[in-house]
Each structure stands twice: as structure tokens, then as C-alpha cells.
Design a protein around this motif. Sequence first.
Motif, PDB file in Angstrom:
ATOM      1  N   LYS A  39      23.281  33.729  79.931  1.00 44.03           N
ATOM      2  CA  LYS A  39      24.000  32.697  80.593  1.00 44.03           C
ATOM      3  C   LYS A  39      23.221  31.345  80.848  1.00 44.03           C
ATOM      4  CE  LYS A  39      26.699  35.956  83.462  1.00 44.03           C
ATOM      5  NZ  LYS A  39      27.277  36.476  84.597  1.00 44.03           N
ATOM      6  N   ARG A  40      21.997  31.498  80.883  1.00 48.56           N
ATOM      7  CA  ARG A  40      21.129  30.453  81.047  1.00 48.56           C
ATOM      8  C   ARG A  40      21.014  29.443  79.681  1.00 48.56           C
ATOM      9  NH1 ARG A  40      17.110  33.332  84.200  1.00 48.56           N
ATOM     10  NH2 ARG A  40      15.956  33.340  82.389  1.00 48.56           N
ATOM     11  N   ASP A  41      21.118  30.290  78.655  1.00 45.78           N
ATOM     12  CA  ASP A  41      20.872  29.881  77.364  1.00 45.78           C
ATOM     13  C   ASP A  41      22.210  29.136  76.949  1.00 45.78           C
ATOM     14  OD1 ASP A  41      18.286  30.583  76.919  1.00 45.78           O
ATOM     15  OD2 ASP A  41      18.831  32.687  75.971  1.00 45.78           O
ATOM     16  N   VAL A  42      23.548  29.885  77.143  1.00 42.89           N
ATOM     17  CA  VAL A  42      24.806  29.163  77.044  1.00 42.89           C
ATOM     18  C   VAL A  42      25.006  27.906  77.799  1.00 42.89           C
ATOM     19  CG1 VAL A  42      27.237  29.619  77.177  1.00 42.89           C
ATOM     20  CG2 VAL A  42      26.030  31.445  76.456  1.00 42.89           C
ATOM     21  N   SER A  43      24.486  27.699  79.054  1.00 42.99           N
ATOM     22  CA  SER A  43      24.435  26.785  79.676  1.00 42.99           C
ATOM     23  C   SER A  43      23.668  25.660  79.080  1.00 42.99           C
ATOM     24  CB  SER A  43      23.862  26.840  81.093  1.00 42.99           C
ATOM     25  OG  SER A  43      23.918  25.724  82.017  1.00 42.99           O
ATOM     26  N   ALA A  44      22.532  25.885  78.757  1.00 40.85           N
ATOM     27  CA  ALA A  44      21.559  24.953  78.027  1.00 40.85           C
ATOM     28  C   ALA A  44      22.310  24.242  76.652  1.00 40.85           C
ATOM     29  CB  ALA A  44      20.179  25.704  77.603  1.00 40.85           C
ATOM     30  N   LEU A  45      22.890  25.140  75.986  1.00 37.73           N
ATOM     31  CA  LEU A  45      23.524  24.832  74.904  1.00 37.73           C
ATOM     32  C   LEU A  45      25.110  23.924  75.145  1.00 37.73           C
ATOM     33  CD1 LEU A  45      23.594  28.207  72.666  1.00 37.73           C
ATOM     34  CD2 LEU A  45      22.438  26.212  72.195  1.00 37.73           C
ATOM     35  N   GLN A  46      25.494  24.227  76.124  1.00 38.81           N
ATOM     36  CA  GLN A  46      26.609  23.489  76.675  1.00 38.81           C
ATOM     37  C   GLN A  46      26.083  21.956  77.014  1.00 38.81           C
ATOM     38  OE1 GLN A  46      28.149  26.165  79.678  1.00 38.81           O
ATOM     39  NE2 GLN A  46      29.875  26.588  78.262  1.00 38.81           N
ATOM     40  N   GLN A  47      25.045  21.915  77.805  1.00 36.83           N
ATOM     41  CA  GLN A  47      24.484  20.907  78.278  1.00 36.83           C
ATOM     42  C   GLN A  47      24.050  20.153  77.110  1.00 36.83           C
ATOM     43  OE1 GLN A  47      21.291  21.282  81.168  1.00 36.83           O
ATOM     44  NE2 GLN A  47      22.867  23.040  82.329  1.00 36.83           N
ATOM     45  N   ALA A  48      23.554  20.613  75.970  1.00 36.46           N
ATOM     46  CA  ALA A  48      23.185  19.871  74.443  1.00 36.46           C
ATOM     47  C   ALA A  48      24.303  19.412  73.802  1.00 36.46           C
ATOM     48  CB  ALA A  48      22.373  20.999  73.870  1.00 36.46           C
ATOM     49  N   GLY A  49      25.559  19.818  74.214  1.00 35.30           N
ATOM     50  CA  GLY A  49      26.789  19.144  73.631  1.00 35.30           C
ATOM     51  C   GLY A  49      27.344  20.245  72.790  1.00 35.30           C
ATOM     52  N   LEU A  50      27.036  21.377  72.747  1.00 35.70           N
ATOM     53  CA  LEU A  50      27.677  22.479  71.835  1.00 35.70           C
ATOM     54  C   LEU A  50      29.146  22.994  72.713  1.00 35.70           C
ATOM     55  CD1 LEU A  50      27.121  24.194  69.235  1.00 35.70           C
ATOM     56  CD2 LEU A  50      26.496  25.818  70.469  1.00 35.70           C
ATOM     57  N   PRO A  51      30.204  22.834  71.988  1.00 32.94           N
ATOM     58  CA  PRO A  51      31.447  22.949  72.458  1.00 32.94           C
ATOM     59  C   PRO A  51      31.940  24.284  72.846  1.00 32.94           C
ATOM     60  CG  PRO A  51      31.865  22.300  70.177  1.00 32.94           C
ATOM     61  CD  PRO A  51      30.309  22.238  70.543  1.00 32.94           C
ATOM     62  N   VAL A  52      31.287  25.031  73.761  1.00 31.33           N
ATOM     63  CA  VAL A  52      31.408  26.593  74.343  1.00 31.33           C
ATOM     64  C   VAL A  52      32.213  26.466  75.512  1.00 31.33           C
ATOM     65  CG1 VAL A  52      30.219  28.630  74.737  1.00 31.33           C
ATOM     66  CG2 VAL A  52      29.210  27.059  73.115  1.00 31.33           C
ATOM     67  N   ARG A  53      33.049  27.274  75.530  1.00 36.64           N
ATOM     68  CA  ARG A  53      33.656  27.381  76.954  1.00 36.64           C
ATOM     69  C   ARG A  53      34.031  28.716  77.215  1.00 36.64           C
ATOM     70  NH1 ARG A  53      38.071  27.371  72.650  1.00 36.64           N
ATOM     71  NH2 ARG A  53      39.474  28.926  72.854  1.00 36.64           N
ATOM     72  N   ALA A  54      33.923  29.018  78.364  1.00 37.64           N
ATOM     73  CA  ALA A  54      33.982  30.276  79.147  1.00 37.64           C
ATOM     74  C   ALA A  54      35.477  30.910  79.328  1.00 37.64           C
ATOM     75  CB  ALA A  54      33.184  30.590  80.322  1.00 37.64           C
ATOM     76  N   GLU A  55      35.653  32.025  79.062  1.00 41.99           N
ATOM     77  CA  GLU A  55      37.277  32.335  79.233  1.00 41.99           C
ATOM     78  C   GLU A  55      37.130  33.563  80.462  1.00 41.99           C
ATOM     79  OE1 GLU A  55      39.119  33.549  75.917  1.00 41.99           O
ATOM     80  OE2 GLU A  55      39.519  31.299  75.145  1.00 41.99           O
ATOM     81  N   ALA A  56      37.775  33.472  81.499  1.00 40.94           N
ATOM     82  CA  ALA A  56      37.504  34.428  82.712  1.00 40.94           C
ATOM     83  C   ALA A  56      38.442  35.445  82.438  1.00 40.94           C
ATOM     84  CB  ALA A  56      38.110  33.604  83.744  1.00 40.94           C
ATOM     85  N   GLY A  57      38.285  36.636  83.420  1.00 42.90           N
ATOM     86  CA  GLY A  57      39.454  37.632  83.135  1.00 42.90           C
ATOM     87  C   GLY A  57      38.915  38.799  82.456  1.00 42.90           C
ATOM     88  N   PRO A  58      39.545  39.998  82.444  1.00 42.16           N
ATOM     89  CA  PRO A  58      39.182  41.052  81.346  1.00 42.16           C
ATOM     90  C   PRO A  58      39.137  40.820  79.865  1.00 42.16           C
ATOM     91  CG  PRO A  58      40.767  41.801  83.061  1.00 42.16           C
ATOM     92  CD  PRO A  58      40.743  40.317  83.235  1.00 42.16           C
ATOM     93  N   GLY A  59      38.157  41.231  79.321  1.00 41.36           N
ATOM     94  CA  GLY A  59      38.097  40.745  77.950  1.00 41.36           C
ATOM     95  C   GLY A  59      37.787  39.341  77.611  1.00 41.36           C
ATOM     96  N   GLY A  60      37.333  38.604  78.720  1.00 45.57           N
ATOM     97  CA  GLY A  60      36.918  37.239  78.515  1.00 45.57           C
ATOM     98  C   GLY A  60      35.399  37.138  77.997  1.00 45.57           C
ATOM     99  N   GLY A  61      34.950  35.882  77.643  1.00 45.23           N
ATOM    100  CA  GLY A  61      33.697  35.711  77.217  1.00 45.23           C
ATOM    101  C   GLY A  61      33.442  34.305  76.781  1.00 45.23           C
ATOM    102  N   TYR A  62      32.618  33.999  76.086  1.00 36.54           N
ATOM    103  CA  TYR A  62      32.365  32.790  75.431  1.00 36.54           C
ATOM    104  C   TYR A  62      32.963  32.514  74.118  1.00 36.54           C
ATOM    105  CZ  TYR A  62      28.750  32.897  79.123  1.00 36.54           C
ATOM    106  OH  TYR A  62      28.077  32.909  80.451  1.00 36.54           O
ATOM    107  N   VAL A  63      33.436  31.216  73.873  1.00 39.20           N
ATOM    108  CA  VAL A  63      34.319  30.895  72.607  1.00 39.20           C
ATOM    109  C   VAL A  63      33.649  29.573  72.213  1.00 39.20           C
ATOM    110  CG1 VAL A  63      36.226  30.570  71.451  1.00 39.20           C
ATOM    111  CG2 VAL A  63      36.191  32.312  73.323  1.00 39.20           C
ATOM    112  N   LEU A  64      33.118  29.483  70.915  1.00 38.53           N
ATOM    113  CA  LEU A  64      32.858  28.446  70.524  1.00 38.53           C
ATOM    114  C   LEU A  64      33.892  27.621  69.916  1.00 38.53           C
ATOM    115  CD1 LEU A  64      30.262  26.452  69.553  1.00 38.53           C
ATOM    116  CD2 LEU A  64      30.137  27.708  67.549  1.00 38.53           C
ATOM    117  N   ASP A  65      34.353  26.528  70.040  1.00 35.70           N
ATOM    118  CA  ASP A  65      35.260  25.485  69.443  1.00 35.70           C
ATOM    119  C   ASP A  65      35.264  25.812  67.847  1.00 35.70           C
ATOM    120  OD1 ASP A  65      37.344  23.394  69.799  1.00 35.70           O
ATOM    121  OD2 ASP A  65      36.063  22.697  68.303  1.00 35.70           O
ATOM    122  N   VAL A  66      36.519  26.094  67.526  1.00 35.04           N
ATOM    123  CA  VAL A  66      36.619  26.228  65.960  1.00 35.04           C
ATOM    124  C   VAL A  66      36.097  25.226  65.203  1.00 35.04           C
ATOM    125  CG1 VAL A  66      39.280  25.163  65.903  1.00 35.04           C
ATOM    126  CG2 VAL A  66      38.303  27.009  63.827  1.00 35.04           C
TER     127      VAL A  66
END
Length: 242
Positions: A39-66
Motif C-alpha cells: 500500500k505504501r509502494d502504490v501510494s508512492a507510485l501514485q504520487q510519482a504520477g503513475l495512473p493507478v486507481r483503487a477500486e473498492a468492494g469485493p474483488g476490488g484492488g488496484y488498476v493501472l490506466d490502460v
Amino acid sequence: MNRTERLYAVAEELRRAGARGTTSERLARALEVSVRTIKRDVSALQQAGLPVRAEAGPGGGYVLDVAASLPPVTYTPAQAVAVSVALALLPPGSPFAVDAATARAKLWDALGPGGRERASRLASRVWTRGAGTPDAGSALEKEPAAGVLRAVEQALAGERVLAIRYRSRDGRVSRRRVEPVLLAHTDGRWYLVAWCRDREGMRWFRLDRVERADLTAEAYVPRPVEDVGEPPPDAVAVVPPT
């Protein structure tokens, strides 16, 4: 694995997951670290500009913009020259001509020093004079065969002797072994300018009259482009200006 390497690994795992995404738990297992670290690493990647979004709910997770998940586009020197030739043939007064020149320069920069040097050597052996108009009677002429074009390209780029069967203007057919020097585009036609071993001289071969071209295994030392003469005053350089 240090943090920099792990951040790169997380980004690659997200890239491979694509639109379906992946969870922090799966990433943690794959990289053998804690979920908290992921979670810390993903946050660091997001702050660096990588378009990663978090999807909530069952089966959710991290998705990198296509768009970010697409692989980088790379070109070989020959492919860069091909695109540059097409862009160079765009008339100066036409729409997108300025953007075409900018795109050509960016393409060249993306090659890197080694690739740029090889592409520049090949591009220096291409003369262009704009789109032009084929001469009278062109409707009777067929387009150059794809196999002929490919053999000519490979011979010029690889400095290999070419065996051709050529039909002259009056219909006579001859077989030649030639050493390609350059490709020239003028009056709406492409020509192979080569040293003809059979005639012992420089010759211009219209590509739509080359009935067959076979790449041989014999290498040759390319003759200087200057042996062909000066390019026309209105010739357009394929190599982008520095």
C-alpha cells in the motif's frame, strides 16, 4: 530487492494485470512483502504520477490506466527511416506539415545514439523531391512488387549485392548484379541508383520496372553518395535538422 527495484516490480505487476487489476494481497504474495508495504509502494507510485486507481468492494484492488499499460513503442533504424521518408514527402504548405517535422525529430531522438547513427547513415542514402506526379503513360505501369521493394531495402541497409531482372523503357529485359547506392524519389517515381557491375557504371533503375530482385550473400563497400552527383536543389532531407 531494494525499494527502487520493488517499486518497478509493483508497476510491472500492475501493467501485466491490465484492466482486470490486482489486489494488494496478491502483490504482497508475489513480491514476498507485507500488504502494508504494498500500500505504501502504490501510494508512492501514485504520487510519482503513475495512473493507478483503487477500486473498492469485493474483488476490488488496484488498476493501472490502460494507456499506461501499453508497451513502449520502439523503432528499428530502418523503420525510423521509413516513417521519416513518409513525413518528408509531405509538402511544406500542406496541413500538419509543421507537426510532421516535429514528429520526425521526436522519432529520431527516441532511437538513442547508436540507433540514430545507423538510421542517419541509411537516411543519407535517400533523396526525396516531394510527392510529384508520375510521367505520361503511368497508367500502363504496374506498382513495384512487394518482394522487390523488400529486397532493395535489405540490400541498401545491409550492404549486400542485389541480383535484378530489369525491363527497360523499350521492353528489353536484362539481368544485372548491382551495388545499391541510394534510393531517389522524383517526379512521383522511386528509383534505385546503383553501381551496375555488368555495365561498370552508375545506373538509375525505375523500381516499377524491376521485375525481380534477389538479395545475395555477397557484401560490398558502399560507394560514396557523391559519386551519384549533387541532389536536386529542391530535394528534401530525410534526416531531421539538428
